[in-house]
Scaffold this motif. Structure first.
Motif: not given
Length: 613
Positions: A70, A109, A113-114, A116, A119, A122-123, A155
């Motif tokens: 991330p 993150y 949230r790593r 998730g 990601r 949401y970033l 993902t």
């Protein structure tokens, strides 16, 4: 945010189309993304692997590189989020931003949230919009809820691509290993995998970094494409861009129109004054007697024409008033005859109404529009079709709305507005002229055909199930014969061993004392294949004796080459390999060496293995 500066065509897209849009942005800005990516990630990879090698924790180095993804994802996001507005940053700017941009979001993150699955979506919400925690939470819920499943699947797909990339790089390296060395290579790799030496862990870390460097920017770009698409759907960016461009175009066109209006107003104010000044000058010339006779006659004719025109205008006005009075009188008589009004003598003897009253009466009788009346329905009555009231309300002043209807029709043809389309197909004239009753009859015949085809399909299905039942029954009936095959032949008794017979094996002929002379004699005698076979056999026995190995009977050329690796001198190994290669060309490709090459090879083997000449 300058929406009009967007370099992509915004429109409502499906989720996967939005992912492809983001990946296209990554491909368009590949140089601006991968240069800072390498400048940031490669030194960190080397530093972590060096520290892991020193601390004997190389597996931890690979885990840290994977966990910091991330933090690396901010690099492609920073580039494409600015390149989409036409402002592609330089690698220096990107590297500088990677050290401090979005610092307050590093902890979420890199912790909870790593892992998730959403990601990449949401970033952009957290790093680009810059809201506080509450606002960011609401924005993530609003933007991510409809496409959360697509983002999770994205993902999973990208993770599988990274795994396939690592395996592909491993097998690509194995492709360069010669076929004869593959078994030993696989055995060495398996032993290294079990022992986990440092070079194996470092190699795996490097392969994982290469795979992540190739896939991760596209993963972030796909999430950014989803983010753009969701904001377009919610906030109507595509419509706002159209209106902004329309305003800019109208503003550009309004400047010349405003200039022309100012010039027109200025001319309108100047021309009357100029004309009045010209008339005063001419009058002064007339009074002073300086005007010529022709000009005076022209002015007199103009004055007479203007007087005549004024008289005609006054006469026309009097005629219109007389006609209006006649119509008023006719209307009064008509009202007396119908009994709607009663005109008394007093009212008739009154003085004529004022000019203002006459004007009002004229408007009420002539110019007032007649509004259509709508009948009142009873409780049980149905509404009848009423004519359009637009003509009655507006009359001839009603404007033509053909352009509006055409615009609406064109808008409705858009597949995103009206997914249904009307298509016109050609049919034969006989079918088009066929009456509806025959068409219905044909449809009934077609329904009957469908019933027949359905019955036929059912019969075939039953027949297939019958075949399956027969096959299963045959297998069950013959189970005693074939079941033993799966149990190692338990149902069949092993045959008793027969009588053992002993026979002496034929011993190979011993090698001659003078091997080089025997080989050359066969070669010059026209028996080239026998000469090469004797040379190969003598080379194999000499190699086995010098390497102190025992070859199995019937050992292949590959087994002999592997055994020759134990020879202490490299010159001996090269000479033996040359002899094997010449023998293979002759035995399998029917290609014999030249005379000089053959003599040189025999001389080389004689020197290396000490054959007596």
């Amino acid at each position: 945010m300058k929406l009009e500066a967007l370099t992509v065509a915004l429109r409502p897209r499906t989720a996967w189309e939005a992912c492809e849009l983001g990946m296209a942005l990554v491909r368009r800005n590949a140089g601006a993304i991968w240069k800072p990516w390498l400048l940031v990630t490669l030194p960190l990879l080397v530093l972590l692997n060096a520290a892991g090698w020193a601390l004997d924790l190389l597996w931890l180095s690979g885990l840290l590189m994977w966990w910091l993804k991330p933090w690396f994802d901010r690099i492609p996001l920073y580039v494409i989020s600015r390149a989409v507005f036409g402002e592609t940053p330089t690698p220096r700017q990107t590297v500088r931003a990677a050290l401090r941009w979005g610092g307050r979001w590093w902890l979420p993150y890199l912790t909870w949230r790593r892992l998730g699955p959403a990601r990449p979506l949401y970033l952009p919400v957290d790093l680009l919009e810059g809201g506080d925690s509450g606002e960011a939470r609401q924005r993530r819920a609003a933007l991510g809820a409809p496409v959360y499943g697509v983002c999770s699947l994205l993902t999973l797909v990208c993770a599988n691509f990274e795994l396939v990339m690592i395996l592909g790089l491993v097998f690509a390296g194995i492709m360069f290993v010669p076929f004869d060395y593959l078994p030993d290579t696989f055995k060495s790799l398996w032993d290294a995998f079990l022992e986990q030496p440092h070079w194996m862990n470092a190699l795996f870390n490097a392969l994982a970094w290469i795979a992540a460097s190739l896939i991760e920017p596209f993963y972030v770009g796909a999430g950014f494409g989803l983010y753009l698409n969701r904001r377009t759907e919610i906030e109507g960016w595509d419509i706002e861009i159209v209106f902004r461009r329309l305003r800019a175009r109208l503003s550009a066109a309004a400047a010349p129109a405003l200039l022309a209006l100012c010039v027109g107003v200025g001319l309108g104010a100047w021309l009357p004054q100029a004309m009045a000044q010209s008339g005063a000058d001419r009058s002064a010339q007339f009074e002073g007697g300086d005007a010529p006779a022709a000009d005076r006659e022209t002015d007199e004719a103009r004055i007479e024409r203007q007087a005549r025109e004024r008289g005609e205008a006054v006469a026309a006005q009097m005629r219109r008033e007389a006609e209006a009075a006649a119509r008023d009188a006719a209307g009064a008589v008509s009202e007396d005859a119908t009994g709607e009004e009663t005109v008394t003598e007093d009212a008739a003897s009154e003085e004529p109404a004022s000019e203002e009253a006459q004007d009002d009466a004229s408007y009420e009788e002539e110019d007032a529009p007649s509004f259509p009346s709508v009948p009142i329905r009873g409780p049980g009555e149905k509404a009848a079709d009423q004519p359009s009231t637009l003509d009655g309300l507006y009359g001839p002043a009603r404007s033509d709305d053909r352009s509006l209807r055409n615009a609406v029709e064109q808008a409705m043809k858009d597949p995103t507005v009206a997914p249904k389309q009307k298509q016109t197909v050609w049919k034969s004239r006989a079918e088009a002229d066929k009456p509806k009753t025959e068409r219905r009859r044909d449809s009934r015949d077609f329904d009957g055909f469908k019933g027949l085809s359905g019955g036929l399909a059912t019969g075939l299905e039953l027949a297939l199930w019958g075949v399956v039942a027969l096959v299963v029954g045959a297998l069950l009936f013959s189970m005693g014969r074939w079941l033993g095959w799966f149990r190692g032949g338990a149902f069949e008794e092993e045959p008793a061993p027969g009588e053992l017979r002993n026979a002496a094996l034929a011993e190979p002929e011993p090698l001659p004392d003078d091997i080089p002379t025997a080989i050359r004699r066969l070669w010059h005698g026209g028996r080239a294949r026998d000469a090469l076979a004797l040379m190969y056999r003598a080379a194999v026995e000499s190699m086995a004796q010098r390497a102190q190995v025992t070859l199995v009977p019937g050992a292949t050329e590959a087994q002999c080459l592997r055994a020759s690796r134990k020879l202490p001198l490299a010159e001996d190994r090269d000479a033996f390999a040359r002899a094997v290669r010449v023998w293979q060309y002759a035995a399998y490709a029917q290609t014999l060496p030249g005379g000089d090459d053959f003599d040189d090879l025999v001389a080389l083997l004689s020197r290396r293995f000490g054959w007596a000449a």
